[in-house]
Scaffold this active site. Structure first.
Site, PDB file in Angstrom:
ATOM      1  N   LYS A  59      -8.057  -1.488  10.912  1.00  0.00           N
ATOM      2  CA  LYS A  59      -7.347  -1.866   9.683  1.00  0.00           C
ATOM      3  C   LYS A  59      -6.159  -0.914   9.488  1.00  0.00           C
ATOM      4  O   LYS A  59      -5.067  -1.329   9.087  1.00  0.00           O
ATOM      5  CB  LYS A  59      -8.313  -1.813   8.497  1.00  0.00           C
ATOM      6  CG  LYS A  59      -7.745  -2.352   7.195  1.00  0.00           C
ATOM      7  CD  LYS A  59      -7.006  -1.329   6.371  1.00  0.00           C
ATOM      8  CE  LYS A  59      -6.535  -1.912   5.050  1.00  0.00           C
ATOM      9  NZ  LYS A  59      -5.674  -1.002   4.295  1.00  0.00           N
ATOM     10  N   GLU A  75       0.850  -1.211   0.000  1.00  0.00           N
ATOM     11  CA  GLU A  75       0.000   0.000   0.000  1.00  0.00           C
ATOM     12  C   GLU A  75       0.879   1.252   0.000  1.00  0.00           C
ATOM     13  O   GLU A  75       1.706   1.435   0.903  1.00  0.00           O
ATOM     14  CB  GLU A  75      -0.937  -0.029   1.228  1.00  0.00           C
ATOM     15  CG  GLU A  75      -2.021   1.020   1.141  1.00  0.00           C
ATOM     16  CD  GLU A  75      -3.096   0.843   2.219  1.00  0.00           C
ATOM     17  OE1 GLU A  75      -3.435  -0.306   2.552  1.00  0.00           O
ATOM     18  OE2 GLU A  75      -3.566   1.870   2.726  1.00  0.00           O
ATOM     19  N   HIS A 130      -3.153   9.986  -0.005  1.00  0.00           N
ATOM     20  CA  HIS A 130      -3.253   8.667  -0.641  1.00  0.00           C
ATOM     21  C   HIS A 130      -3.060   8.762  -2.132  1.00  0.00           C
ATOM     22  O   HIS A 130      -2.277   8.042  -2.722  1.00  0.00           O
ATOM     23  CB  HIS A 130      -4.653   8.093  -0.390  1.00  0.00           C
ATOM     24  CG  HIS A 130      -4.682   7.148   0.751  1.00  0.00           C
ATOM     25  ND1 HIS A 130      -5.583   6.131   0.842  1.00  0.00           N
ATOM     26  CD2 HIS A 130      -3.912   7.047   1.845  1.00  0.00           C
ATOM     27  CE1 HIS A 130      -5.377   5.462   1.945  1.00  0.00           C
ATOM     28  NE2 HIS A 130      -4.378   5.999   2.577  1.00  0.00           N
ATOM     29  N   ASP A 148       4.296 -14.443  11.589  1.00  0.00           N
ATOM     30  CA  ASP A 148       3.037 -14.978  11.075  1.00  0.00           C
ATOM     31  C   ASP A 148       1.944 -13.909  11.235  1.00  0.00           C
ATOM     32  O   ASP A 148       1.390 -13.724  12.316  1.00  0.00           O
ATOM     33  CB  ASP A 148       2.715 -16.246  11.893  1.00  0.00           C
ATOM     34  CG  ASP A 148       1.425 -16.905  11.484  1.00  0.00           C
ATOM     35  OD1 ASP A 148       0.605 -16.262  10.808  1.00  0.00           O
ATOM     36  OD2 ASP A 148       1.231 -18.066  11.869  1.00  0.00           O
TER      37      ASP A 148
END
Ligand code: MEV
Length: 428
Positions: free
Chosen positions: A270, A83, A384, A286
């Site tokens: 998130k 991202e 963004h 992990d």
């Protein structure tokens, strides 16, 4: 580490970035060669030994977030993430938070949990008492099942028994769950714990008269909680449109929304995991375990809520904190095999597992701060889309210098999308 060599890092070209990291003492000459020769990937032989039906490597961009001060120490933080805005946002937040002193962390304990879940236990209350009385011999047997971790000062330390389901409603399924709390030292500990659980299951069956249905690690690492705190002077939050106090209050209110509304909480969290996962992946850990554990922790009150808290103190400063259960390690698994993971641990100065937990939770707090601050001020799209422009340029087919040219024109175009990028590229 001499971080003055990393000034205006994002403006340097790829090679100069790598050279600057050597000059700053973040990476060695050998590591510089690995990066210059683009050899961060697994070789085919290693890949083939790691997974079934190996075909090749699937790469993620590997970079570093800068400006972090954690417990008074400067840190350069490796991230593996696709991202575009994550590293930029994290570095921006760390700089602003660093100007008020940086992050402090609190990690009281680091133990992982193993579970034996028994079915067909006729008297669960009596079995629970029997297990508690046999605690010493159960812990000893668990340690005999994995003597090397015990020799290194770790091993099974404590035991807990839980009755799952409702005792007074026999029509519903119910089970008995025996937990071992295991000090896995530097390892995440899945193999250590699974070996122990399988080793002691027959003894637990004998003690309870039940049958062991499941014998496995729990990824819900509630005995391995890590917390990061930061205190940010309000005046540093000022933007063109809002005073520092307004930004502070808007961040606090936005977090209140995420505490009440699961739809917002999922997106809020998130954003936290954007940073955490990037470091978890870079360090060969992990990320599925960390994700599962974190979201369970976000639901610990019975409702899924924000993982961070933002408030103000008596001086009017913005005060943030984040707690995460972190099932991670610094040895074992991919960590000692994967060239990218080895480099990531080296960049971090070979941290202990506890230190790595502190780094992860600080990154999560920084990432959340950056996202929420942008959301409650200028909005997220400006930053963004600025970074997204280069990805669009590449998707449109731009090469070399064209990428930046297309991206710059795209930022001024009425619509920033693939069609516009293609049109600009054709004109160029
Ligand atoms: C995007 O990847 C993450 C954010 O949506 C997080 C948030 O909304 O807090 C910006």
């Amino acid at each position: 580490m001499d971080t003055s060599k990393l000034t205006k890092f994002y403006k340097k070209n790829h090679q100069d970035k790598i050279t600057a990291l050597v000059e700053a003492g973040v990476i060695s000459g050998d590591e510089q060669s690995v990066l210059m020769n683009e050899s961060l990937d697994l070789n085919a032989e290693t890949g083939d030994n790691m997974i079934e039906n190996y075909l090749g490597n699937y790469s993620l961009p590997f970079g570093v977030a800068l400006n972090f001060i954690i417990n008074g120490e400067e840190k350069v933080i490796p991230m593996a993430i696709e991202e575009p805005s994550v590293i930029a946002a994290s570095s921006f937040a760390a700089k602003l938070i660093g100007s008020s002193g940086g992050f402090t962390t609190d990690i009281p304990k680091r133990q992982m949990i193993g579970q034996i879940t028994l079915k067909d236990v006729s008297d669960k209350l009596a079995a629970r008492e029997t297990i508690k009385r046999a605690k010493r011999s159960i812990l000893d047997r668990a340690n005999e099942a994995h003597p090397s971790i015990f020799k290194r000062g770790g091993g099974a330390k404590d035991l807990e028994v839980r009755i799952l389901g409702e005792l007074d409603n026999p029509s519903l399924p119910s089970f008995l769950s025996v937990h071992l709390h295991v000090d896995t030292k530097e390892a995440m500990g899945a193999n250590i714990i699974n070996t122990m659980m399988e080793g002691i299951a027959p003894y637990i069956e004998e003690l309870t008269g039940g049958t062991a249905l499941l014998r496995i690690l729990s990824n819900y690492a509630t005995e391995s909680l890590a917390t990061a705190h930061c205190v940010i002077a309000s005046h540093t939050l000022k933007t063109g449109r809002f005073s520092g106090e307004e930004v502070r209050d808007r961040i606090i209110e936005a977090t209140q929304v995420a505490a009440i509304d699961p739809y917002r909480a999922v997106t809020h969290n998130k954003g936290i995991m954007n940073g955490v996962d990037a470091v978890v992946a870079a360090t060969g850990n992990d990320w599925r375990a960390v994700e599962a554990s974190s979201h369970a922790y976000a639901s610990r009150t019975g409702q899924y809520r924000s993982l961070t808290t933002w408030d103000k103190n008596e001086n009017g400063d913005l005060v943030g904190s984040l707690t995460l259960p972190l099932p991670i390690g610094t040895v074992g698994g991919a960590i000692s095999i994967h060239p990218g993971a080895k480099l990531a641990h080296s960049i971090l100065g070979q941290p202990s597992a506890k230190e790595l937990e502190g780094i992860l939770v600080s990154v999560g707090l920084a990432q959340n701060f950056a996202a929420v601050r942008a959301l409650v001020t200028e909005g997220i799209q400006k930053g963004h889309m600025g970074l997204h422009a280069r990805s669009l340029a590449i998707s449109a087919g731009a090469k070399g210098k064209q990428v930046q040219q297309v991206a710059d024109l795209l930022k001024e175009a009425p619509h920033m999308n693939l069609a516009a990028a293609k049109e600009i590229l054709e004109k160029i």
